[in-house]
Design a protein around this motif. Structure first.
Motif, PDB file in Angstrom:
ATOM      1  N   TYR A 172       0.745  -1.061  -0.120  1.00 49.67           N
ATOM      2  CA  TYR A 172       0.051   0.032   0.034  1.00 49.67           C
ATOM      3  C   TYR A 172       0.668   1.281   0.038  1.00 49.67           C
ATOM      4  O   TYR A 172       1.783   1.523   0.674  1.00 49.67           O
ATOM      5  CB  TYR A 172      -0.868   0.141   1.191  1.00 49.67           C
ATOM      6  CG  TYR A 172      -1.757   1.088   1.557  1.00 49.67           C
ATOM      7  CD1 TYR A 172      -2.874   1.396   0.508  1.00 49.67           C
ATOM      8  CD2 TYR A 172      -1.309   2.187   2.380  1.00 49.67           C
ATOM      9  CE1 TYR A 172      -3.689   2.485   0.947  1.00 49.67           C
ATOM     10  CE2 TYR A 172      -2.343   3.290   2.638  1.00 49.67           C
ATOM     11  CZ  TYR A 172      -3.178   3.531   1.890  1.00 49.67           C
ATOM     12  OH  TYR A 172      -4.038   4.464   2.262  1.00 49.67           O
ATOM     13  N   VAL A 221      -7.916   8.331   1.091  1.00 51.96           N
ATOM     14  CA  VAL A 221      -8.479   8.252   2.397  1.00 51.96           C
ATOM     15  C   VAL A 221      -7.185   8.472   3.461  1.00 51.96           C
ATOM     16  O   VAL A 221      -6.292   7.942   3.285  1.00 51.96           O
ATOM     17  CB  VAL A 221      -9.187   6.832   2.662  1.00 51.96           C
ATOM     18  CG1 VAL A 221      -9.580   7.026   4.285  1.00 51.96           C
ATOM     19  CG2 VAL A 221     -10.468   6.538   1.648  1.00 51.96           C
ATOM     20  N   ARG A 268      -7.723   8.243   6.662  1.00 58.70           N
ATOM     21  CA  ARG A 268      -7.548   7.434   7.886  1.00 58.70           C
ATOM     22  C   ARG A 268      -7.761   6.023   7.620  1.00 58.70           C
ATOM     23  O   ARG A 268      -8.959   5.798   7.101  1.00 58.70           O
ATOM     24  CB  ARG A 268      -8.666   8.210   8.870  1.00 58.70           C
ATOM     25  CG  ARG A 268      -8.988   7.310  10.233  1.00 58.70           C
ATOM     26  CD  ARG A 268     -10.094   7.853  10.829  1.00 58.70           C
ATOM     27  NE  ARG A 268     -10.330   9.144  11.392  1.00 58.70           N
ATOM     28  CZ  ARG A 268     -10.016   9.335  12.768  1.00 58.70           C
ATOM     29  NH1 ARG A 268     -10.007   8.663  13.433  1.00 58.70           N
ATOM     30  NH2 ARG A 268      -9.985  10.997  12.699  1.00 58.70           N
ATOM     31  N   VAL A 269      -7.084   5.129   7.977  1.00 63.53           N
ATOM     32  CA  VAL A 269      -7.145   3.827   7.456  1.00 63.53           C
ATOM     33  C   VAL A 269      -7.011   2.759   8.548  1.00 63.53           C
ATOM     34  O   VAL A 269      -5.946   2.949   9.436  1.00 63.53           O
ATOM     35  CB  VAL A 269      -6.030   3.636   6.423  1.00 63.53           C
ATOM     36  CG1 VAL A 269      -5.971   2.138   5.804  1.00 63.53           C
ATOM     37  CG2 VAL A 269      -6.026   4.630   5.191  1.00 63.53           C
ATOM     38  N   ARG A 270      -7.712   1.963   8.298  1.00 66.29           N
ATOM     39  CA  ARG A 270      -7.906   0.712   9.522  1.00 66.29           C
ATOM     40  C   ARG A 270      -7.252  -0.465   8.848  1.00 66.29           C
ATOM     41  O   ARG A 270      -7.575  -0.648   7.774  1.00 66.29           O
ATOM     42  CB  ARG A 270      -9.363   0.596   9.934  1.00 66.29           C
ATOM     43  CG  ARG A 270      -9.241  -0.113  11.324  1.00 66.29           C
ATOM     44  CD  ARG A 270     -10.681   0.217  12.011  1.00 66.29           C
ATOM     45  NE  ARG A 270     -11.430  -0.704  12.661  1.00 66.29           N
ATOM     46  CZ  ARG A 270     -12.235  -0.705  13.350  1.00 66.29           C
ATOM     47  NH1 ARG A 270     -13.135   0.686  13.370  1.00 66.29           N
ATOM     48  NH2 ARG A 270     -12.820  -1.668  14.014  1.00 66.29           N
ATOM     49  N   ASP A 278      -7.044  -4.720   9.548  1.00 56.48           N
ATOM     50  CA  ASP A 278      -7.405  -5.805  10.662  1.00 56.48           C
ATOM     51  C   ASP A 278      -6.349  -6.906   9.864  1.00 56.48           C
ATOM     52  O   ASP A 278      -6.300  -7.638   8.969  1.00 56.48           O
ATOM     53  CB  ASP A 278      -8.717  -6.224   9.949  1.00 56.48           C
ATOM     54  CG  ASP A 278      -9.819  -5.327  10.544  1.00 56.48           C
ATOM     55  OD1 ASP A 278      -9.570  -4.472  11.420  1.00 56.48           O
ATOM     56  OD2 ASP A 278     -11.000  -5.283  10.100  1.00 56.48           O
ATOM     57  N   GLU A 308      -4.997   1.644  13.429  1.00 57.16           N
ATOM     58  CA  GLU A 308      -5.505   2.718  12.790  1.00 57.16           C
ATOM     59  C   GLU A 308      -4.560   3.791  12.408  1.00 57.16           C
ATOM     60  O   GLU A 308      -3.866   4.267  13.526  1.00 57.16           O
ATOM     61  CB  GLU A 308      -6.577   3.476  13.610  1.00 57.16           C
ATOM     62  CG  GLU A 308      -7.453   4.252  12.928  1.00 57.16           C
ATOM     63  CD  GLU A 308      -8.621   4.769  13.713  1.00 57.16           C
ATOM     64  OE1 GLU A 308      -9.147   4.305  14.841  1.00 57.16           O
ATOM     65  OE2 GLU A 308      -9.185   6.062  13.580  1.00 57.16           O
ATOM     66  N   ALA A 350      -2.259  -2.099   4.008  1.00 58.42           N
ATOM     67  CA  ALA A 350      -3.585  -1.895   3.985  1.00 58.42           C
ATOM     68  C   ALA A 350      -4.252  -2.391   2.755  1.00 58.42           C
ATOM     69  O   ALA A 350      -5.420  -2.533   2.581  1.00 58.42           O
ATOM     70  CB  ALA A 350      -3.683  -0.155   3.896  1.00 58.42           C
ATOM     71  N   GLY A 405      -6.803  -4.225   4.656  1.00 59.80           N
ATOM     72  CA  GLY A 405      -7.234  -2.778   5.037  1.00 59.80           C
ATOM     73  C   GLY A 405      -8.683  -2.266   4.554  1.00 59.80           C
ATOM     74  O   GLY A 405      -8.702  -1.078   4.542  1.00 59.80           O
ATOM     75  N   ASN A 406      -9.469  -3.420   4.172  1.00 58.89           N
ATOM     76  CA  ASN A 406     -10.835  -2.779   3.684  1.00 58.89           C
ATOM     77  C   ASN A 406     -11.927  -3.296   4.536  1.00 58.89           C
ATOM     78  O   ASN A 406     -12.751  -3.875   4.068  1.00 58.89           O
ATOM     79  CB  ASN A 406     -10.927  -3.535   2.206  1.00 58.89           C
ATOM     80  CG  ASN A 406     -10.283  -4.636   2.076  1.00 58.89           C
ATOM     81  OD1 ASN A 406      -9.869  -5.327   2.954  1.00 58.89           O
ATOM     82  ND2 ASN A 406     -10.223  -4.841   0.741  1.00 58.89           N
ATOM     83  N   PRO A 407     -11.926  -3.251   5.704  1.00 57.38           N
ATOM     84  CA  PRO A 407     -12.957  -3.258   6.690  1.00 57.38           C
ATOM     85  C   PRO A 407     -14.094  -2.153   5.947  1.00 57.38           C
ATOM     86  O   PRO A 407     -13.756  -1.145   5.652  1.00 57.38           O
ATOM     87  CB  PRO A 407     -12.741  -3.169   8.007  1.00 57.38           C
ATOM     88  CG  PRO A 407     -11.530  -2.304   7.922  1.00 57.38           C
ATOM     89  CD  PRO A 407     -10.967  -2.613   6.759  1.00 57.38           C
ATOM     90  N   PRO A 408     -15.417  -2.411   6.353  1.00 54.78           N
ATOM     91  CA  PRO A 408     -16.479  -1.447   5.803  1.00 54.78           C
ATOM     92  C   PRO A 408     -16.310  -0.104   6.430  1.00 54.78           C
ATOM     93  O   PRO A 408     -15.899  -0.044   7.775  1.00 54.78           O
ATOM     94  CB  PRO A 408     -17.737  -2.198   6.135  1.00 54.78           C
ATOM     95  CG  PRO A 408     -17.438  -3.247   7.353  1.00 54.78           C
ATOM     96  CD  PRO A 408     -15.944  -3.690   7.093  1.00 54.78           C
ATOM     97  N   PRO A 409     -16.731   1.043   5.733  1.00 56.77           N
ATOM     98  CA  PRO A 409     -16.675   2.207   6.352  1.00 56.77           C
ATOM     99  C   PRO A 409     -17.849   2.252   7.353  1.00 56.77           C
ATOM    100  O   PRO A 409     -18.654   1.410   7.579  1.00 56.77           O
ATOM    101  CB  PRO A 409     -17.018   3.117   5.360  1.00 56.77           C
ATOM    102  CG  PRO A 409     -17.644   2.467   4.241  1.00 56.77           C
ATOM    103  CD  PRO A 409     -17.001   0.967   4.374  1.00 56.77           C
TER     104      PRO A 409
END
Lengths: 356, 356
Positions: free
Chosen positions: B195, B200, B202-204, B206, B332, B346, B350-354
């Motif tokens: 990545y 965006v 702010r990135v989360r 998992d 995060e 990410a 890195g792609n949980p739902p918004p």
């Protein structure tokens, strides 16, 4: 020998003295160690008339689950909710978080579910993924011959147990209760869930620790004659009265959500099998209702009376599985009406950060 | 008596035969049950010259932690990363997830951190919240007199232990290793984290189950004379060689991220204390490096030699805490460069739902 462990107690058991019930109940035990289970509820929310959406969804899920990393077991079910929408639900169980992660990683279903295309559909979707350590779950079955929920997972068996028949037995069956009071950070004050929808069509809700998930099942598939009559005339109405009371008194019962679910056969026909799946703020509140309120005492006394009357010939099976959730549930709602599951709490628990 | 539990083993221990080290090491034990701990890393990412950003951040965190529900302990630290940015880091520990949830609920810091205003700032922020069940953590301290990390939490003590001095001891100290191989769903194939940033801010991220977090500390605050010289001339270079090797060989070591951190006093002055905080894909890979690669064997042999030479007069303390993460870490990154922590993954995780 089956897997189990208990902690040295620092919190007293609720069992009164040496109380032991005359007959055993049964609980799930595994023949190999199980450290954490995943119970993944996935649903399409649709108009009652739109049976095609249900069929397409169940077919999609069957294909997704037919994988080397697919679930140990799954069940197809249906629920008509308070808004009159029908939720066609699959609940799938894994007894290994690594296998679950592999399934999420390799199966295209998960990318499909995450796709922004879902947000453009005419139906809604939701997913409530409960990840539960062994010490935070307990089960009880009234009979040893019927398996549902966790009892259908790999290497699971129903074994006799005697932690039953008194108030507090549910807590005593949870290994963690020996060392943890399982309080909510909200005490017993249920927050007001009044999210009414918003511009974002996909919403994630993060619940606080120690929320209780209870799936309580009823199976009268084999009942006939007076036991069948008794189910419809006595047990079913008592259950409905109890559910209604819980829903109407969230401030004391900790009620957050409660679904009346009908189980389906492979052709989508309704079975004579139901489960009530609920979320409650804290175990203590659910216990108080169970121990003190007429609507539960009626259910409890009825079960005892039927046990006395029919013994091993009882044709109605009741069971439940209780998870006291830690910090891992993942709850997600797409295009759903705000009364769906825990979505109405999005105003208090619904603002984790967006992702890339 | 301190709290501890172990599972009946279904997986053999790694301890060779009846091996017992001549002298004990020390580990954290609590005087009351601890079911889950939270280790919350929170940081501001800034230009090296921007000391005001660090001071403001540490002041904000001190105020936030000064609460009835605040952490058991926290430490202030600094890390200059590969991109030349300075990360001013606090790590805070809670031994109760309910108290942590209360803190998140009541303290305004958490709303501040979530606010979209953070995304407009000239500095970056990141937060890596590790929530770890008791059975997925282990600690080791070379000396009983210095407390760091989990050892500073409420009711914690350092107690002597003999599960040490052989390859595999780290795994044997993790209670869950008795029943779980702790494999990664990726096997030993480290995914490519490439990545490179995106729109965006702010990135989360998992991460999958069984990622290892290791915080390995060195304290030479009290060292003088030849022990001080030895630290700078021998131990420190050996540690740097080991870290460099891990970073340069992710395909075999499972290296995901590794930070060289300096600890600070209350005035922001650097102490003679460091820790290396790393994430690795799987325990097995870290073990293989430890058992087989010269860069770790050099560190290991040096520790044994110093123990023989100085015994209880050893002035340099080394310690670590290892968490084998289940499904709950929350990572995060806001406005951070893509080389920060696990942000470069990410693209894969890195792609949980918004959220709403």
């Amino acid at each position: 020998m089956s897997f189990h462990f208990e902690y040295p107690r620092t919190i007293a058991a609720r069992r009164p003295g040496e109380f032991k019930p005359a007959a055993p109940k049964f609980h799930v035990r595994w023949q190999a160690p199980v450290t954490t289970i995943v119970s993944d509820y996935i649903a399409v929310q649709r108009q009652a008339s739109d049976m095609a959406a249900e069929r397409a969804f169940f077919q999609r899920m069957r294909r997704a689950f037919d994988s080397a990393y697919g679930p140990d077991s799954f069940e197809e079910m249906r629920q008509t909710d308070e808004a009159g929408m029908v939720n066609s639900i699959v609940v799938a169980y894994w007894t290994d978080i690594v296998r679950y992660a592999l399934w999420k990683h390799v199966d295209s279903f998960n990318a499909w579910f995450r796709s922004t295309e879902r947000e453009q559909e005419a139906v809604g979707y939701w997913r409530e993924t409960l990840t539960v350590p062994y010490d935070r779950m307990e089960t009880i079955f009234s009979e040893p011959y019927y398996h549902a929920g966790l009892a259908r997972t790999r290497q699971a068996a129903l074994e006799p147990m005697y932690t039953a028949g008194y108030f507090g037995a549910m807590r005593d069956r949870l290994p963690i209760s020996a060392i943890d009071p399982l309080n909510s950070p909200y005490g017993e004050t249920t927050p007001e869930g009044n999210y009414a929808g918003g511009p974002v069509r996909r919403v994630r809700v993060d619940v606080p620790p120690n929320v209780v998930s209870i799936r309580s099942g009823q199976v009268w598939q084999k009942a006939e004659g007076e036991q069948l009559d008794d189910y419809y005339q006595n047990l079913q109405p008592k259950l409905e009265t109890g559910m209604a009371y819980l829903k109407e008194h969230p401030e004391t019962t900790g009620y957050l959500s409660l679904r009346a679910i009908v189980h389906l056969d492979k052709d989508g026909q309704e079975l004579r099998e139901t489960s009530k799946h609920g979320y409650f703020l804290a175990l203590a509140q659910l216990e108080r209702w169970a121990a003190e309120h007429k609507s539960h005492l009626d259910i409890f006394k009825h079960a005892l009376a039927m046990r006395r009357k029919y013994g091993a010939d009882r044709q109605v099976v009741t069971w439940h599985e209780v998870f006291v959730l830690g910090t891992t549930p993942s709850l997600e709602y797409i295009n759903c009406h705000p009364g769906t599951g825990l979505l109405r709490f999005a105003n208090v628990w619904g603002n984790p950060p967006p992702s890339n």
